[in-house]
Structures are given as structure tokens and as C-alpha cells.
Design a protein around this motif. Structure first.
Motif, PDB file in Angstrom:
ATOM      1  N   LEU A 131       0.832  -1.198   0.000  1.00 36.82           N
ATOM      2  CA  LEU A 131       0.000   0.000   0.000  1.00 36.82           C
ATOM      3  C   LEU A 131       0.871   1.255   0.000  1.00 36.82           C
ATOM      4  O   LEU A 131       1.833   1.344   0.762  1.00 36.82           O
ATOM      5  N   LEU A 167      -6.998  -4.785  -5.931  1.00 32.17           N
ATOM      6  CA  LEU A 167      -6.886  -3.381  -5.587  1.00 32.17           C
ATOM      7  C   LEU A 167      -6.184  -2.598  -6.688  1.00 32.17           C
ATOM      8  O   LEU A 167      -5.280  -3.104  -7.354  1.00 32.17           O
ATOM      9  N   THR A 215      -4.109   1.012  -6.440  1.00 32.28           N
ATOM     10  CA  THR A 215      -3.559   1.765  -5.315  1.00 32.28           C
ATOM     11  C   THR A 215      -2.970   3.097  -5.760  1.00 32.28           C
ATOM     12  O   THR A 215      -2.585   3.273  -6.919  1.00 32.28           O
ATOM     13  N   SER A 251      -7.210   3.559   6.370  1.00 31.61           N
ATOM     14  CA  SER A 251      -7.089   3.420   4.922  1.00 31.61           C
ATOM     15  C   SER A 251      -8.304   4.051   4.276  1.00 31.61           C
ATOM     16  O   SER A 251      -9.348   4.235   4.924  1.00 31.61           O
TER      17      SER A 251
END
Length: 315
Positions: free
Chosen positions: A41, A240, A242, A288
Motif C-alpha cells: 500500500l 486493488l 492503489t 485506509s
């Protein structure tokens, strides 16, 4: 009478060991994981522990249809009038605190801190536990966790039970704008690998952070045991996108917190009480944010198999 042979005696091994120094290890804890989600992340610093997510209203129709090309020079310009409206009550994310308190009897830390400092060892292990909790919260927290906050339209069901290439391709259609990586339980990744091998399309690997990862369509399958496997042997797989520039998923932290030993992680001495117990407060602040709904998709109910009596068999 003949002399009896003398009995030869040697130093007992158990007694000899009392004079030997044993080489000792640090305390080993099997609960420590690579925590790849935290590494993959991108992290955005915040001020005052607050992150406001401003979004465009989704019910404005096709804005691009209202934008016209410039007219020819021999035509009078007729400029379209339009604007992009914003949500009037944007969501604000507050950093979540993962905390614990370490209590150490001063007699223990004074007398038994060689070769390893007892306080530092206790802090090291508790910080690992706090970081494991952090990754769990990033996945499962009801307020900001990835799994609970995926939109209903971004959730799909597996077609056959076990995760297949078709399932992951379907996930890609949900996050088709520059997807970054899949996130799955190690057993879900193993189940996907078996399905690929059975179909004759074994997934290639890529090395990231010095570690090999299986991939599909060039996207790494990142393992995390925080995506739980239920009693029926089922789990979920996430995909995801990101980064802020890609309007994807980001992690949130606040640098410079008091007693900071790592970004957004602090250790503070709280004093010694009348029972000679020293206390230390360990705090990790994080959250997040899913910047746009199509930055995350979930493949639900994938069957990863239950372990059979035979170690190399699954049912």
C-alpha cells in the motif's frame, strides 16, 4: 588373589554442562507474518489525524457529452455551460489507534537482562503484535477495512467454488483501470495455483521485495492470513488499484507523533508504580481510504479446501 582392574571414571556430561554457556536465541514467535499489504500500500501522511475524501457526485450523467470541440473560425462560438458538482458532505477518516501497555517488573529487567535486554525484547514482540493487528484492521475493520467497505456492485461470486482464472479475470473487469495486485489467503492462492495447473496454464512468478509471488495477467497474488478462511473452507480474494494519482486505495498515517520510533508508531514510558512495575504505552495510528468505488473488488466465497487425513490431499 589377583588385583581387580581399576574402574575408569570420567566427568559426567550433565555435570560438565553446568560450567558451559549456552548460546541463546531471542524469543521466537510463529505469529509474525510478512504483512505484505502494509508494504504494497502507498501511505499518505495526514495532519491532526483526519483525512477528508472529496468526491464528485455520481449522478451527474455523462459530463463528457457536454464538452464540445471548438467551432470553425467562420462560425460563432456557442460554448456549452456545465460544471462538475462535488459531494456536499464528504467522508472524513480519523486515524484508528492500535494500542497496548507493557508492564515489566523492575526486578526482572534489572537482574535478567543479559545477553538480551528484557524490556527491549518485550517491546520488540509487542510491536510485532501491534503490527499484526494493524494489518488485520486494514482488511477487516468495519469503519475503514477493505473487505467491509467494498461496494455491493464490486462484489462477485465464484463460478465453480474453487478460484479459477475466469474468476480472477472477472475481478479485473471490476478494477480494470490500472489494477495493482490481488490479495488472498495463502490457501486461496494455493487453490488458484492448483486450478491453473489442472487447466494447463500454471501461473508465472515475479520477484518483488526479494520474494517470489505468483501472478495472473501480470498482477501479483499477495498472501495475507488476515483474509480469513471460515469453518466451511471458504475465503475471499481482493483486487486493488492503489495510489492517490490513480484514485485507488491508500493507507493513512500521521508522522511525528510523540515518542515515535517508526512512522506513526510510538513507545512512551508511563512510569513505575509502588509495586515496582514499569509501564510502557505502545500506540500505532493508521487507517485506509478507498478513493473511488472501482478501486477495489471482492471475489466472495472461494473454496480453498479442507485438509484431509492425508497431508497431500484436499477435499
Amino acid at each position: 588373589m589377583a588385583d581387580e582392574p581399576a574402574v575408569r571414571r570420567t566427568l559426567n556430561e550433565a555435570a560438565a554442562r553446568q560450567l558451559a554457556n549456552a548460546t541463546k536465541t531471542r524469543a521466537q514467535w510463529s505469529g509474525i507474518t510478512p504483512r505484505w499489504l502494509v508494504s504494497f500500500l502507498p501511505w499518505t501522511p495526514v495532519e491532526a489525524g483526519i483525512y477528508r475524501l472529496n468526491r464528485v457526485k455520481e449522478d451527474q450523467g455523462d459530463i463528457s457529452a457536454e464538452v464540445e470541440c471548438s467551432p470553425r473560425r467562420d462560425q460563432d462560438p456557442d460554448l456549452p455551460e456545465t460544471f462538475v458538482d462535488y459531494e456536499e458532505a464528504p467522508r472524513e477518516y480519523s486515524l484508528n489507534a492500535v494500542t497496548t501497555v507493557l508492564d515489566v517488573q523492575t526486578r526482572v529487567s534489572d537482574l535478567y537482562s543479559h545477553p538480551y535486554d528484557q524490556i527491549q525484547e518485550q517491546l520488540r514482540l509487542l510491536i510485532e503484535k501491534v503490527k499484526e493487528k494493524q494489518e488485520n484492521e486494514l482488511v477487516n475493520n468495519k469503519e475503514y477495512g477493505l473487505l467491509p467497505n467494498a461496494q455491493a456492485g464490486q462484489r462477485i461470486k465464484t463460478r465453480t467454488g474453487a478460484p479459477t482464472p475466469d474468476d480472477l479475470d472477472e475481478l479485473i473487469t471490476k478494477v480494470w483501470k490500472e489494477p495493482s495486485f490481488f490479495l488472498a489467503h495463502p490457501r486461496a492462492i494455493a487453490a488458484f495455483g492448483r486450478e491453473c495447473t489442472r487447466r494447463g496454464v500454471p501461473p508465472p512468478t515475479v520477484t518483488l521485495f526479494g520474494t517470489p509471488f505468483l501472478t495472473w495477467r501480470g498482477l501479483p497474488l499477495v498472501p495475507s492470513d488476515k483474509l480469513e478462511v471460515d469453518a466451511k473452507g471458504k475465503s475471499n480474494i481482493l483486487l486493488l488499484r492503489t495510489g492517490e494519482k490513480k484514485q485507488g486505495v491508500i493507507g493513512l498515517f500521521q508522522p511525528g507523533v510523540p515518542g515515535e520510533v517508526q512512522p506513526s508508531l510510538s513507545v512512551r514510558f508511563m512510569g513505575i508504580n509502588r509495586k515496582a512495575i514499569a509501564s510502557y504505552l505502545i500506540s500505532l495510528y493508521c487507517s485506509s481510504a478507498i478513493l473511488t468505488h472501482d478501486a477495489l473488488a471482492v471475489l466472495e466465497g472461494v473454496e480453498v479446501g479442507k485438509y484431509h487425513d492425508y497431508p497431500d490431499k484436499y477435499v
